[in-house]
Design a protein around this motif. Sequence first.
Motif, mmCIF file in Angstrom:
data_model
loop_
_atom_site.group_PDB
_atom_site.id
_atom_site.type_symbol
_atom_site.label_atom_id
_atom_site.label_comp_id
_atom_site.label_asym_id
_atom_site.label_seq_id
_atom_site.Cartn_x
_atom_site.Cartn_y
_atom_site.Cartn_z
ATOM 1 N N TYR A 1 0.841 -1.197 0.000
ATOM 2 C CA TYR A 1 0.000 0.000 0.000
ATOM 3 C C TYR A 1 0.876 1.248 0.000
ATOM 4 N N HIS B 1 -4.887 1.711 7.534
ATOM 5 C CA HIS B 1 -4.806 0.326 7.064
ATOM 6 C C HIS B 1 -6.089 -0.430 7.390
ATOM 7 N N ARG C 1 1.428 -6.787 5.929
ATOM 8 C CA ARG C 1 1.526 -5.916 4.762
ATOM 9 C C ARG C 1 2.609 -4.856 4.949
ATOM 10 N N VAL D 1 3.518 -1.104 4.189
ATOM 11 C CA VAL D 1 2.894 0.174 3.853
ATOM 12 C C VAL D 1 3.983 1.214 3.642
ATOM 13 N N THR E 1 -8.766 0.656 4.967
ATOM 14 C CA THR E 1 -8.493 0.110 3.634
ATOM 15 C C THR E 1 -8.848 -1.371 3.559
#
Length: 226
Positions: free
Chosen positions: A13, A176, A61, A63, A179
């Motif tokens: 992201y 996050h 994830r 970012v 999202t």
Amino acid sequence: MLMGDSIDEECDYLFKAVLIGDSGVGKSNLLSRFSKDEFRLDSKPTIGVEFAYRNIKVADRIVKAQIWDTAGQERFRAITSSYYRGALGAILVYDISRRQSFENVRNWLRELREFGNLDMVIVLVGNKSDLSQSREVDEEEGKSFAEAEGLCFMETSALENVNVEQVFLVMISKIHDITRQRSLEAKVEETSVASKSLGGAKETIHIGGDDHEVTATKQSSYCCSN
């Protein structure tokens, strides 16, 4: 939650956020401390806008946080306000030793909500907590304002590196979460549409002898609270 070490690391992201507030409240040093772990006593007022990146691992994830440091002077306001568009988060900063910078928070917030996204994650920050002997704004006052406006709140010291990383991580983690929730809702919606196209129940309205299929989408809202 671990921090990514390399700015070139591939990311999942890209989150854009802005730093706003009066000139001299310490926005640039907050960003410098977060992005490079540096503090400059001779920091000059920002001209227009500047930005920095930092990769952060949230859950599983990566970012990439793109943080834009905006100028606090009135003459740059038309330029900096354009950077609110598309920002998913904002850190609104005041100086605990300058009451006027806290009084101006309301104006900054109004401008942010006028030009920014409706569901932007906003964190109110009382910076320079190391200047306790010169304090003009009590911590409870900042916290009460944040609660009334639905903002997150934290006091920081860029000089002593107190709560700086936590402020950015709170904002990025909440972005996050939003999202991820949107992604899940989109998948549910896609599944629902696919199911209907395969013979699921549909509502049909008869108007003038023609059949019109009616679909609806669910709206979601998000409020950041501490």
